[in-house]
Design a protein around this motif. Structure first.
Motif, PDB file in Angstrom:
ATOM      1  N   ALA A 285       0.857  -1.182   0.000  1.00 59.72           N
ATOM      2  CA  ALA A 285       0.000   0.000   0.000  1.00 59.72           C
ATOM      3  C   ALA A 285       0.892   1.231   0.000  1.00 59.72           C
ATOM      4  O   ALA A 285       2.075   1.168   0.372  1.00 59.72           O
ATOM      5  CB  ALA A 285      -0.920   0.006   1.213  1.00 59.72           C
ATOM      6  N   SER A 286       0.354   2.354  -0.414  1.00 61.97           N
ATOM      7  CA  SER A 286       1.119   3.597  -0.450  1.00 61.97           C
ATOM      8  C   SER A 286       1.188   4.213   0.941  1.00 61.97           C
ATOM      9  O   SER A 286       0.325   3.970   1.801  1.00 61.97           O
ATOM     10  CB  SER A 286       0.466   4.588  -1.408  1.00 61.97           C
TER      11      SER A 286
ATOM     12  N   ILE B 274      -5.023  -1.512  -0.746  1.00 64.83           N
ATOM     13  CA  ILE B 274      -3.976  -2.528  -0.614  1.00 64.83           C
ATOM     14  C   ILE B 274      -4.007  -3.433  -1.841  1.00 64.83           C
ATOM     15  O   ILE B 274      -5.069  -3.925  -2.229  1.00 64.83           O
ATOM     16  CB  ILE B 274      -4.184  -3.358   0.663  1.00 64.83           C
ATOM     17  N   ALA B 275      -2.846  -3.649  -2.448  1.00 68.17           N
ATOM     18  CA  ALA B 275      -2.753  -4.502  -3.637  1.00 68.17           C
ATOM     19  C   ALA B 275      -1.976  -5.772  -3.315  1.00 68.17           C
ATOM     20  O   ALA B 275      -1.054  -5.767  -2.498  1.00 68.17           O
ATOM     21  CB  ALA B 275      -2.074  -3.756  -4.782  1.00 68.17           C
ATOM     22  N   TYR B 276      -2.353  -6.844  -3.996  1.00 71.52           N
ATOM     23  CA  TYR B 276      -1.709  -8.152  -3.863  1.00 71.52           C
ATOM     24  C   TYR B 276      -0.914  -8.379  -5.145  1.00 71.52           C
ATOM     25  O   TYR B 276      -1.494  -8.512  -6.235  1.00 71.52           O
ATOM     26  CB  TYR B 276      -2.793  -9.215  -3.680  1.00 71.52           C
TER      27      TYR B 276
ATOM     28  N   VAL C  23       7.181  -4.776  -7.786  1.00 69.63           N
ATOM     29  CA  VAL C  23       7.170  -3.570  -6.948  1.00 69.63           C
ATOM     30  C   VAL C  23       8.479  -3.409  -6.176  1.00 69.63           C
ATOM     31  O   VAL C  23       8.552  -2.619  -5.239  1.00 69.63           O
ATOM     32  CB  VAL C  23       5.973  -3.585  -5.971  1.00 69.63           C
ATOM     33  N   ARG C  24       9.497  -4.147  -6.567  1.00 72.89           N
ATOM     34  CA  ARG C  24      10.771  -4.100  -5.834  1.00 72.89           C
ATOM     35  C   ARG C  24      11.328  -2.678  -5.779  1.00 72.89           C
ATOM     36  O   ARG C  24      11.763  -2.205  -4.726  1.00 72.89           O
ATOM     37  CB  ARG C  24      11.759  -5.051  -6.491  1.00 72.89           C
ATOM     38  N   GLU C  25      11.302  -1.993  -6.900  1.00 73.87           N
ATOM     39  CA  GLU C  25      11.817  -0.622  -6.940  1.00 73.87           C
ATOM     40  C   GLU C  25      10.922   0.326  -6.140  1.00 73.87           C
ATOM     41  O   GLU C  25      11.406   1.250  -5.488  1.00 73.87           O
ATOM     42  CB  GLU C  25      11.943  -0.149  -8.392  1.00 73.87           C
ATOM     43  N   ASP C  26       9.605   0.102  -6.197  1.00 73.67           N
ATOM     44  CA  ASP C  26       8.680   0.936  -5.422  1.00 73.67           C
ATOM     45  C   ASP C  26       8.925   0.777  -3.926  1.00 73.67           C
ATOM     46  O   ASP C  26       8.841   1.746  -3.166  1.00 73.67           O
ATOM     47  CB  ASP C  26       7.230   0.556  -5.747  1.00 73.67           C
ATOM     48  N   LEU C  27       9.221  -0.439  -3.503  1.00 74.82           N
ATOM     49  CA  LEU C  27       9.512  -0.674  -2.089  1.00 74.82           C
ATOM     50  C   LEU C  27      10.843  -0.030  -1.700  1.00 74.82           C
ATOM     51  O   LEU C  27      10.979   0.546  -0.614  1.00 74.82           O
ATOM     52  CB  LEU C  27       9.547  -2.184  -1.806  1.00 74.82           C
ATOM     53  N   ARG C  28      11.826  -0.104  -2.593  1.00 73.55           N
ATOM     54  CA  ARG C  28      13.136   0.463  -2.293  1.00 73.55           C
ATOM     55  C   ARG C  28      13.067   1.976  -2.120  1.00 73.55           C
ATOM     56  O   ARG C  28      13.738   2.543  -1.239  1.00 73.55           O
ATOM     57  CB  ARG C  28      14.131   0.112  -3.404  1.00 73.55           C
TER      58      ARG C  28
ATOM     59  N   ARG D 146       7.858   4.370  -2.322  1.00 72.70           N
ATOM     60  CA  ARG D 146       6.567   4.702  -2.938  1.00 72.70           C
ATOM     61  C   ARG D 146       5.472   3.758  -2.466  1.00 72.70           C
ATOM     62  O   ARG D 146       4.301   4.110  -2.434  1.00 72.70           O
ATOM     63  CB  ARG D 146       6.681   4.673  -4.463  1.00 72.70           C
ATOM     64  N   LEU D 147       5.870   2.531  -2.129  1.00 72.48           N
ATOM     65  CA  LEU D 147       4.952   1.554  -1.557  1.00 72.48           C
ATOM     66  C   LEU D 147       5.588   0.936  -0.325  1.00 72.48           C
ATOM     67  O   LEU D 147       6.821   0.870  -0.220  1.00 72.48           O
ATOM     68  CB  LEU D 147       4.611   0.455  -2.569  1.00 72.48           C
TER      69      LEU D 147
END
Length: 298
Positions: A170-171, A241-243, A249-254, A257-258
């Motif tokens: 989630a954001s 929330i997305a599954y 989403v690895r880059e978004d988590l890094r 952003r998520l």
């Protein structure tokens, strides 16, 4: 044998496989009028309609179904014979048709297609983005890509990715507004971005684990999609929330952003595989594609 009639048979089969004239035209790189003409020629020579046409749909008539059942395997045998001749010459040319879920494109396919275009300019790769489960042989594909657990046992499978986790994200904006769920049960009080399965039209229950046991969790929310990459987009916008598969989403988590939600509840998937019927492994075009895929994954 009427040579003009024979030349139109693949067009008829493509209309049947694609379920319409426009889709067949796009697949064959022909105009819709040319596809319609080819079908009309075959129908006139046979003396009966092969398709029932309405403004909304195209379906096989009884005669059409019999035609496809008889001619389809015969043409497949001819195509297989041609491929065997090309195999003897080692020629990488022609058309390679693959069926791929959209999520696999950035994970495993796009870089390989770029390299194939550089190495084999006489080969055209046609990619159909499809989230449903289909019979690739009946639909006229040379190969498909799916999760390992979804592949029939009579197919040859080549690993494209390592196993990866299916996670919830989630954001920061959503989390600030709604808070974090602290248990799987808490998901019922959150806006979950759901999925609709194309193959069965059923809503997809999220596969999670709780106390070491796999569980299927029915979720609800204000939106349901068929495309995981769009679910990511919605999560980035703070919808819910997305599954998703973690590599997407690895880059978004890094970058923050998520954020991951309920990390202990995530499961591991077997990874993505290219699969195809055993006879197809002799095709130079497919062997070349597999080699490039293996090199790109190193």
């Amino acid at each position: 044998m009427d040579r003009e009639l024979l030349a139109h048979f693949p067009v008829v089969l493509t209309v049947a496989r694609r379920g319409g004239f426009a889709a067949a035209a796009a697949s064959l790189n022909m105009s819709p009028s040319a596809v319609s003409h080819a079908v009309k020629v075959v129908e006139e020579r046979l003396g009966q309609p092969l398709f029932a046409r309405t403004t909304r749909s195209v379906s096989l008539t009884e005669a059409g179904a019999a035609f496809v059942a008889a001619v389809g395997p015969a043409l497949a045998t001819v195509e297989e014979s041609i491929e065997r001749v090309r195999s003897a010459r080692g020629q990488v040319a022609g058309l390679l048709r693959i069926n791929v879920p959209r999520l696999a494109l950035p994970l495993a396919i796009t870089s390989a297609i770029i390299e194939m275009g550089r190495l084999y300019p006489d080969l055209t790769i046609e990619v159909t983005s499809d989230e449903g489960l289909i019979d690739i042989v009946a639909a006229g594909y040379d190969a498909g890509v799916r999760l390992g657990e979804m592949i029939a046992q009579d197919m040859v499978a080549v690993r494209l990715t390592q196993p990866f986790r299916a996670i919830m994200v989630a954001s920061p904006a959503y989390i600030e507004e709604r808070g974090l769920p602290h248990s799987i049960a808490d998901l019922s009080r959150h806006n979950c971005i759901g999925y609709r399965l194309i193959s069965s039209a059923a809503a997809y229950d999220w596969d999670l684990q709780e106390k070491g046991q796999n569980v299927s969790v029915e979720v609800s929310g204000t939106v349901r999609v068929t495309d995981s990459l769009y679910a990511r987009d919605l999560a980035l916008e703070g919808v819910g929330i997305a599954y998703l598969f973690e590599p997407l989403v690895r880059e978004d988590l890094r970058t923050g952003r998520l954020r991951q939600v309920l990390p202990t509840a995530c499961i591991e998937e077997p990874g993505l595989f290219l699969y195809f019927p055993r006879y197809a492994s002799q095709m130079p075009k497919l062997r070349a594609f597999i080699e490039v895929l293996r090199n790109s994954s190193k």
